[in-house]
Design a protein around this motif. Structure first.
Motif, PDB file in Angstrom:
ATOM      1  N   THR A 139     -19.322 -12.464  36.150  1.00 38.10           N
ATOM      2  CA  THR A 139     -20.670 -12.704  35.644  1.00 38.10           C
ATOM      3  C   THR A 139     -20.670 -13.925  34.728  1.00 38.10           C
ATOM      4  O   THR A 139     -19.842 -14.029  33.817  1.00 38.10           O
ATOM      5  N   ASP A 140     -21.589 -14.834  34.963  1.00 42.16           N
ATOM      6  CA  ASP A 140     -21.666 -16.046  34.155  1.00 42.16           C
ATOM      7  C   ASP A 140     -22.337 -15.737  32.813  1.00 42.16           C
ATOM      8  O   ASP A 140     -23.399 -15.110  32.777  1.00 42.16           O
ATOM      9  N   VAL A 141     -21.697 -16.147  31.711  1.00 41.60           N
ATOM     10  CA  VAL A 141     -22.258 -15.959  30.373  1.00 41.60           C
ATOM     11  C   VAL A 141     -22.153 -17.280  29.619  1.00 41.60           C
ATOM     12  O   VAL A 141     -21.076 -17.890  29.561  1.00 41.60           O
ATOM     13  N   LYS A 142     -23.259 -17.723  29.037  1.00 46.30           N
ATOM     14  CA  LYS A 142     -23.253 -18.924  28.194  1.00 46.30           C
ATOM     15  C   LYS A 142     -23.159 -18.464  26.739  1.00 46.30           C
ATOM     16  O   LYS A 142     -24.101 -17.881  26.198  1.00 46.30           O
ATOM     17  N   TRP A 143     -22.005 -18.708  26.121  1.00 40.64           N
ATOM     18  CA  TRP A 143     -21.736 -18.211  24.771  1.00 40.64           C
ATOM     19  C   TRP A 143     -21.942 -19.287  23.708  1.00 40.64           C
ATOM     20  O   TRP A 143     -21.676 -20.465  23.948  1.00 40.64           O
ATOM     21  N   LYS A 144     -22.361 -18.851  22.534  1.00 35.28           N
ATOM     22  CA  LYS A 144     -22.399 -19.695  21.347  1.00 35.28           C
ATOM     23  C   LYS A 144     -21.760 -18.910  20.202  1.00 35.28           C
ATOM     24  O   LYS A 144     -22.298 -17.896  19.754  1.00 35.28           O
ATOM     25  N   ILE A 145     -20.601 -19.377  19.744  1.00 32.83           N
ATOM     26  CA  ILE A 145     -19.849 -18.668  18.698  1.00 32.83           C
ATOM     27  C   ILE A 145     -20.449 -18.983  17.327  1.00 32.83           C
ATOM     28  O   ILE A 145     -20.796 -20.123  17.028  1.00 32.83           O
ATOM     29  N   THR A 146     -20.587 -17.954  16.496  1.00 31.41           N
ATOM     30  CA  THR A 146     -21.190 -18.099  15.170  1.00 31.41           C
ATOM     31  C   THR A 146     -20.119 -17.922  14.090  1.00 31.41           C
ATOM     32  O   THR A 146     -18.939 -17.703  14.382  1.00 31.41           O
ATOM     33  N   ASN A 147     -20.544 -17.981  12.839  1.00 32.78           N
ATOM     34  CA  ASN A 147     -19.640 -17.778  11.701  1.00 32.78           C
ATOM     35  C   ASN A 147     -19.816 -16.406  11.058  1.00 32.78           C
ATOM     36  O   ASN A 147     -19.433 -16.199   9.907  1.00 32.78           O
ATOM     37  N   GLU A 148     -20.390 -15.475  11.797  1.00 32.58           N
ATOM     38  CA  GLU A 148     -20.535 -14.097  11.304  1.00 32.58           C
ATOM     39  C   GLU A 148     -19.334 -13.266  11.743  1.00 32.58           C
ATOM     40  O   GLU A 148     -18.873 -13.390  12.883  1.00 32.58           O
ATOM     41  N   TYR A 149     -18.836 -12.424  10.844  1.00 30.86           N
ATOM     42  CA  TYR A 149     -17.652 -11.617  11.126  1.00 30.86           C
ATOM     43  C   TYR A 149     -17.939 -10.141  10.858  1.00 30.86           C
ATOM     44  O   TYR A 149     -18.794  -9.795  10.048  1.00 30.86           O
ATOM     45  N   ARG A 150     -17.179  -9.287  11.537  1.00 33.45           N
ATOM     46  CA  ARG A 150     -17.292  -7.844  11.334  1.00 33.45           C
ATOM     47  C   ARG A 150     -15.951  -7.211  11.677  1.00 33.45           C
ATOM     48  O   ARG A 150     -15.272  -7.662  12.595  1.00 33.45           O
ATOM     49  N   ASN A 151     -15.581  -6.181  10.941  1.00 34.57           N
ATOM     50  CA  ASN A 151     -14.345  -5.458  11.250  1.00 34.57           C
ATOM     51  C   ASN A 151     -14.679  -4.285  12.167  1.00 34.57           C
ATOM     52  O   ASN A 151     -15.518  -3.439  11.837  1.00 34.57           O
ATOM     53  N   ILE A 152     -14.018  -4.233  13.317  1.00 33.61           N
ATOM     54  CA  ILE A 152     -14.241  -3.170  14.299  1.00 33.61           C
ATOM     55  C   ILE A 152     -12.903  -2.572  14.688  1.00 33.61           C
ATOM     56  O   ILE A 152     -12.007  -3.303  15.129  1.00 33.61           O
ATOM     57  N   ALA A 153     -12.762  -1.271  14.505  1.00 34.15           N
ATOM     58  CA  ALA A 153     -11.531  -0.549  14.870  1.00 34.15           C
ATOM     59  C   ALA A 153     -10.293  -1.182  14.233  1.00 34.15           C
ATOM     60  O   ALA A 153      -9.214  -1.202  14.834  1.00 34.15           O
ATOM     61  N   GLY A 154     -10.461  -1.734  13.023  1.00 37.78           N
ATOM     62  CA  GLY A 154      -9.327  -2.316  12.309  1.00 37.78           C
ATOM     63  C   GLY A 154      -9.049  -3.764  12.630  1.00 37.78           C
ATOM     64  O   GLY A 154      -8.092  -4.346  12.114  1.00 37.78           O
ATOM     65  N   TYR A 155      -9.889  -4.396  13.457  1.00 39.70           N
ATOM     66  CA  TYR A 155      -9.683  -5.795  13.845  1.00 39.70           C
ATOM     67  C   TYR A 155     -10.826  -6.659  13.311  1.00 39.70           C
ATOM     68  O   TYR A 155     -12.000  -6.286  13.425  1.00 39.70           O
ATOM     69  N   ASP A 156     -10.480  -7.798  12.752  1.00 38.12           N
ATOM     70  CA  ASP A 156     -11.494  -8.757  12.325  1.00 38.12           C
ATOM     71  C   ASP A 156     -12.073  -9.441  13.554  1.00 38.12           C
ATOM     72  O   ASP A 156     -11.337 -10.045  14.348  1.00 38.12           O
ATOM     73  N   CYS A 157     -13.384  -9.332  13.714  1.00 40.57           N
ATOM     74  CA  CYS A 157     -14.054  -9.846  14.913  1.00 40.57           C
ATOM     75  C   CYS A 157     -15.110 -10.884  14.531  1.00 40.57           C
ATOM     76  O   CYS A 157     -15.759 -10.775  13.495  1.00 40.57           O
ATOM     77  N   ARG A 158     -15.272 -11.861  15.398  1.00 36.52           N
ATOM     78  CA  ARG A 158     -16.246 -12.928  15.190  1.00 36.52           C
ATOM     79  C   ARG A 158     -17.407 -12.761  16.175  1.00 36.52           C
ATOM     80  O   ARG A 158     -17.201 -12.395  17.330  1.00 36.52           O
ATOM     81  N   ARG A 159     -18.599 -13.037  15.696  1.00 36.05           N
ATOM     82  CA  ARG A 159     -19.789 -12.853  16.535  1.00 36.05           C
ATOM     83  C   ARG A 159     -20.023 -14.055  17.448  1.00 36.05           C
ATOM     84  O   ARG A 159     -19.824 -15.203  17.067  1.00 36.05           O
ATOM     85  N   ALA A 160     -20.498 -13.737  18.659  1.00 30.57           N
ATOM     86  CA  ALA A 160     -20.959 -14.764  19.595  1.00 30.57           C
ATOM     87  C   ALA A 160     -22.253 -14.277  20.229  1.00 30.57           C
ATOM     88  O   ALA A 160     -22.394 -13.089  20.553  1.00 30.57           O
TER      89      ALA A 160
END
Length: 261
Positions: A139-160
């Motif tokens: 599936t084609d997805v056009k992503w734009k990565i942001t500077n927002e972060y969140r911890n999920i299941a013990g992992y630091d994750c970045r929003r896109a």
């Protein structure tokens, strides 16, 4: 003097330990991830109702269902991954009779195999008692990565933020601590594993609750021998041919997004 020397030795040993830990940080290439998928049932049903054609007799039935339904339903999913391969599947979770009945319309329980290296996806699901099997490019997805972060299941994750299936807006949170560029369902394409995924117009979100570094089971052949796979475009054309007389294009697009994501 000895005391100062002792402190200095401990200090440099501590620095050396930190450097060793950084040098040998573990980036898993295989394992299994448990997700919880939350569907906002009332909101999703209202969205389908608003897309019905004027005078559609099913509106009354859906209104009755909405009045009796809970706000949300929570499902469990599992993603197994190894290198550039992922396998996503539903896990059993008991629901009451009404929720189970509504989920037959709102969630297809798809099994999804992705080969990220070959850029191929295979999907098998049930829709209204009929099997739907899909084999297509990723599936084609056009992503734009942001500077927002969140911890999920013990992992630091970045929003896109992304756009897929032509116009569907999606939000993902990925971690580069797991290098596989996959995620739940058919989502993919970020520099790390997607542990959180939100589709606002489909009124669902899915977040990892547990990551296990165990030997995974990757099912590459998810079709039965008698099944004839179709592309996403072919599935949509058949749906429109069968249901177009009483469903709007907008409603068919909503249905396709729920099937393919």
């Amino acid at each position: 003097m000895k005391k100062h020397l002792y402190i200095a030795v401990l200090f440099f040993l501590g620095l050396g330990l930190q450097a060793a830990q950084a040098q040998y940080a573990y980036f898993p290439t295989e394992g299994a991830i448990t997700y919880e998928k939350t569907i906002h049932i009332k909101n999703l049903m209202r969205r389908y109702m608003n897309s019905l054609k004027d005078g559609d007799m099913s509106r009354t039935y859906m209104e009755q269902m909405v009045s009796k339904s809970p706000e949300t339903a929570v499902l469990e999913r599992k993603l197994s991954f190894r290198g550039n391969e992922t396998y996503f599947e539903p896990m059993p979770r008991e629901q009451n009779q009404l929720v189970s009945q509504m989920l037959m319309m709102l969630d297809n329980g798809a099994k999804v195999y992705q080969n990220l290296e070959k850029e191929q996806v295979s999907m098998a699901m049930d829709f209204g008692g009929s099997a739907i099997v899909v084999q297509d490019s990723l599936t084609d997805v056009k992503w734009k990565i942001t500077n927002e972060y969140r911890n999920i299941a013990g992992y630091d994750c970045r929003r896109a933020n992304g756009i897929t299936l032509d116009s569907v807006y999606v939000v993902a949170f990925y971690t580069d601590q797991i290098p596989t560029s996959g995620g739940p369902g058919s989502i993919h394409g970020l520099p790390g594993m997607i542990l959180g995924f939100v589709v606002p117009e489909q009124h669902f979100n899915i977040y990892a609750t547990k990551v296990e570094m165990t030997a995974p089971t990757i099912k590459t052949d998810i079709f039965k021998k008698k099944d004839k796979p179709n592309t996403r475009r072919e599935v949509k054309a058949k749906m429109k041919e069968v249901m177009g007389q009483w469903m709007t294009d907008k409603q068919i697009d909503l249905m396709m997004a729920s099937l393919f994501l």
